[in-house]
Enzyme design. Structure first.
Site, PDB file in Angstrom:
ATOM      1  N   GLY A 140      14.065 135.944 -25.609  1.00  0.00           N
ATOM      2  CA  GLY A 140      12.798 135.700 -24.923  1.00  0.00           C
ATOM      3  C   GLY A 140      12.929 135.343 -23.457  1.00  0.00           C
TER       4      GLY A 140
ATOM      5  CD  GLU B 203      30.162 122.727 -36.163  1.00  0.00           C
ATOM      6  OE1 GLU B 203      30.465 121.902 -35.279  1.00  0.00           O
ATOM      7  OE2 GLU B 203      30.774 123.805 -36.313  1.00  0.00           O
TER       8      GLU B 203
ATOM      9  CG  HIS C 112      34.071 119.263 -35.541  1.00  0.00           C
ATOM     10  ND1 HIS C 112      35.432 119.197 -35.428  1.00  0.00           N
ATOM     11  CD2 HIS C 112      33.792 120.544 -35.890  1.00  0.00           C
ATOM     12  CE1 HIS C 112      35.956 120.391 -35.707  1.00  0.00           C
ATOM     13  NE2 HIS C 112      34.974 121.227 -36.000  1.00  0.00           N
TER      14      HIS C 112
HETATM   15  P1  ADP Z   1      15.414 138.918 -23.664  1.00  0.00           P
HETATM   16  O1  ADP Z   1      14.839 139.194 -22.322  1.00  0.00           O
HETATM   17  O2  ADP Z   1      15.940 137.520 -23.796  1.00  0.00           O
HETATM   18  O3  ADP Z   1      16.410 139.924 -24.122  1.00  0.00           O
HETATM   19  P2  ADP Z   1      12.744 139.452 -24.471  1.00  0.00           P
HETATM   20  O4  ADP Z   1      12.021 138.443 -23.665  1.00  0.00           O
HETATM   21  O5  ADP Z   1      12.726 140.827 -23.941  1.00  0.00           O
HETATM   22  O6  ADP Z   1      14.232 138.989 -24.729  1.00  0.00           O
HETATM   23  O7  ADP Z   1      12.187 139.407 -25.957  1.00  0.00           O
HETATM   24  C1  ADP Z   1      12.008 140.556 -26.716  1.00  0.00           C
HETATM   25  C2  ADP Z   1      10.840 140.402 -27.637  1.00  0.00           C
HETATM   26  O8  ADP Z   1      11.118 139.442 -28.650  1.00  0.00           O
HETATM   27  C3  ADP Z   1       9.597 139.887 -26.954  1.00  0.00           C
HETATM   28  O9  ADP Z   1       8.847 140.935 -26.438  1.00  0.00           O
HETATM   29  C4  ADP Z   1       8.877 139.186 -28.079  1.00  0.00           C
HETATM   30  O10 ADP Z   1       8.125 140.080 -28.844  1.00  0.00           O
HETATM   31  C5  ADP Z   1       9.982 138.667 -28.939  1.00  0.00           C
HETATM   32  N1  ADP Z   1      10.287 137.271 -28.628  1.00  0.00           N
HETATM   33  C6  ADP Z   1      11.470 136.791 -28.193  1.00  0.00           C
HETATM   34  N2  ADP Z   1      11.422 135.456 -28.036  1.00  0.00           N
HETATM   35  C7  ADP Z   1      10.170 135.073 -28.353  1.00  0.00           C
HETATM   36  C8  ADP Z   1       9.489 133.816 -28.368  1.00  0.00           C
HETATM   37  N3  ADP Z   1      10.110 132.675 -28.027  1.00  0.00           N
HETATM   38  N4  ADP Z   1       8.199 133.802 -28.744  1.00  0.00           N
HETATM   39  C9  ADP Z   1       7.569 134.930 -29.094  1.00  0.00           C
HETATM   40  N5  ADP Z   1       8.145 136.142 -29.098  1.00  0.00           N
HETATM   41  C10 ADP Z   1       9.435 136.235 -28.737  1.00  0.00           C
HETATM   42 ZN    ZN Z   2      35.053 123.264 -36.211  1.00  0.00          ZN
END
Ligand code: ADP
Ligand code: ZN
Ligand code: MG
Length: 608
Positions: free
Chosen positions: A212, A430, A433
């Site tokens: 995300g 974990e 640790h």
């Molecule tokens: P990254 O840029 O980290 O590779 P993206 O922001 O492109 O990831 O996320 C890809 C998709 O995954 C988003 O379009 C969304 O649909 C979903 N997604 C990822 N994280 C979230 C989140 N925290 N809340 C809602 N949807 C998410």
């Molecule tokens: Zn370990």
């Protein structure tokens, strides 16, 4: 917005100029014969009695026509005339006055002359030019656009006004909090400027793919209500030298005109790899681009209202220069979500999907440790496709289960499904640790304990909060480090009948530490203050092979025995500590199973 429009206009100008050039070329080339022999020349020939035959080609509907003239000396001439009637008049006149007798031979040609021979090919040419330019344009950024853009390309630079906010980003609570001050600054830069507060220019979002990062950057712009300039690092790759740098310049130039705003550089690792590591200097272009980026970032003032955000999943390969103060000096780790985060993400993506009664998002969240937001989104999407295929009006648990198999086992095993048993083992490991970190005086305290897979192969991690920078490692601390390292395996042994391979990394580290104590730091009485370490840091790996060890077999055996003794001793002590904290071990493991990630306070509360 601005820049896109302007950009399109400049391209239209470019088309127009090319078209006009072609027209001029065409006219001058086709009219060339005509300019030799004009209508007046014809009249002269006519009155001079030099014409043998005249054929007038004309279309019925239009007055223009073509004269095909055959002279008495057998020369042929062609003249285009605007009005055939005038020709006939002139011919008749000549017939009368000069007494020559020429019958104009009028052949009715369908839409001939000018139209078919001149205008149509010209239009075709124009169309071709436009098509070619459009193809080049569509390729812009991929490298094909070079010609059309002459380095002024902004083809992939997208400016958006984002209409989304943090409510669309589920979980990531701490991450959003960290960005809160940036949102506030962008909303009201004056407030900060007045107080002389320094707001970071650059924020680096770091985390595995699909967690995300892009979403978070967009939502930050949306939340602050500022324009969002975005460009992807991979767009810079494979371009003519200088194009990347000029794009960066354009990007920052536009951003300055639109401040406050956010510039988002996705996949920054594509440009900002450590410099000078390329073989044969083949990465000039990337270096230039990176340098330009650094220059731009250093160039604008602290509170100009531009925040540069960047995302990467490979912070380890980034050039350290970009992390210097005044550049990307704020790092936000965007990790894989814990149970709570996963439930919230599922809720966001389930909003527009009708769910059956038997679907329990909490339960799905529990069995998807290690899934990223993108994985979860994908999971629900696959399930709805399956439901649609089956002709159902809503999603049931059955589709979710099927989708889970597809997503979990499917591509790249990125998001492997972790069984409850694995999770339990990891939780105890974990916790082992963590307890030692907490109890032993020179290590710790515990910052986070997590059983969320890291993606780098580890099933979980325990992170201490290093209290102070130390110049020296003491013998006591080194021994305690070894004890902590053994804690994971010890906990497994104490709880389960069997042990796992999960401690291999721990064992490697522990062995290395014990070996260094004996061979490098002179901590072993038996072997004394002698360096037995064959400087394996050497650049040339081959040297290790060429060098013989500086000691004999007996000494080698002694070293091995000493290492063994240190580790065995640490093992016994560590085991005793954990055995006297069984209550905390169970409590910690239980808490971890439930929450997947616990912080310092929660962990320390177990010891009250
Ligand atoms: P990254 O840029 O980290 O590779 P993206 O922001 O492109 O990831 O996320 C890809 C998709 O995954 C988003 O379009 C969304 O649909 C979903 N997604 C990822 N994280 C979230 C989140 N925290 N809340 C809602 N949807 C998410
Ligand atoms: Zn370990
Ligand atoms: Mg992304």
């Amino acid at each position: 917005m601005n820049s896109i429009k302007r950009n399109r206009f400049s391209r239209i100008y470019f088309f127009a100029v090319i078209l006009i050039l072609f027209m001029i070329l065409y006219y001058t080339s086709t009219n060339y014969q005509g300019s030799e022999y004009k209508y007046n020349d014809f009249l002269e020939d006519l009155n001079g009695g030099k014409i043998a035959q005249l054929i007038i080609s004309q279309n019925k509907e239009i007055p223009t026509g073509k004269l095909i003239i055959k002279r008495k000396d057998n020369e042929r001439r062609i003249v285009y005339v605007p009005d055939v009637n005038k020709v006939i008049e002139d011919v008749n006149e000549a017939n009368k006055t000069e007494g020559i007798n020429i019958e104009p031979n009028i052949s009715d040609v369908k839409r001939d002359s000018l139209f078919l021979t001149t205008i149509v090919p010209m239009l075709l040419l124009g169309v071709m030019v436009i098509v070619v330019l459009m193809i080049m344009n569509a390729n812009a950024g991929g490298g094909g656009g070079k010609m059309a853009n002459f380095g002024k390309s902004r083809a992939k630079m997208v400016v958006e006004v984002i209409n989304m906010d943090y409510s669309k980003v589920a979980g990531l609570k701490e991450e959003k909090e960290e960005l809160e001050e940036i949102v506030d600054f962008l909303k009201n830069p004056k407030k900060y400027i007045q107080l002389g507060a320094r707001i970071p220019k650059g924020v680096l979002l770091e985390g595995p793919p699909g967690t995300g990062k892009t979403l978070l950057a967009k939502a930050t712009a949306g939340e602050a209500g500022v324009p969002f300039f975005t460009i992807s690092g991979s767009d810079f790759v494979e371009m003519f030298v200088g194009v990347g740098a000029s794009r960066v310049r354009d990007l920052f130039g536009e951003a300055k005109k639109n401040s406050p705003c956010i510039i988002f550089i996705d996949e920054i690792d594509a440009v900002a790899r450590r410099r000078g590591t390329g073989m044969g200097g083949g990465h000039d272009e990337r270096e230039q681009t990176l340098n330009q980026m650094l220059v731009e970032m250093d160039g604008f003032g602290i509170n100009e209202g531009i925040i540069v955000m960047a995302a990467t999943n490979r912070v380890d390969i980034l050039d350290p220069a970009i992390l210097r103060p005044g550049r990307f000096d704020r790092k936000v780790m965007v990790g894989r979500p814990d149970v709570k985060g996963r439930k919230e993400i599922l809720e966001v993506h389930a909003k527009n999907k009708p769910l059956g009664d038997d679907v329990d998002l909490q339960q799905i969240a529990q069995i998807t440790a290690g899934f990223t937001g993108a994985d979860l989104e994908n999971l629900l999407n696959e399930a709805s496709i399956l439901a649609a295929k089956a002709g159902k009006a809503y999603l049931t648990q059955e589709e979710i289960n099927k989708a889970m198999i597809k997503v979990g086992i499917g591509k790249e095993k990125r998001s492997k499904i972790i069984s409850e048993k694995e999770k339990k083992i990891t939780a105890y490991h974990e916790s082992g640790h963590a307890i030692l970190f907490h109890v032993l005086p020179d290590v710790g305290p515990v910052h986070t304990v997590s059983v969320i897979p890291t993606g780098a192969g580890a099933a979980g991690y325990t992170m201490p909060l290093p209290s102070k920078d130390e110049m020296f490692l003491t013998k006591g601390k080194m021994l305690q480090d070894i004890m902590v390292g053994l804690g994971g395996r010890i906990a497994e042994e104490l709880i389960f009948d069997d042990i796992t391979t999960g401690a291999s990394q721990d064992i490697k580290q522990v062995t290395a530490a014990a070996k260094a104590m004996v061979t490098r730091y002179g901590f072993s009485q038996r072997l004394g203050l002698i360096n037995y370490d064959d400087d394996s840091d050497d650049v040339f790996i081959g040297r290790d092979l060429a060098h013989s060890k500086g000691y004999g077999e007996n000494t080698a055996t002694a070293i091995d025995e000493e290492i063994r003794a240190i580790i065995d001793d640490c093992y016994q002590k560590a085991k005793a500590i954990i055995e006297s904290h069984m209550e905390q071990l169970h409590a910690s493991a239980k808490l971890l199973m439930e929450k997947e990630k616990i912080g310092q306070e929660e962990f320390e509360a177990l010891f009250d």
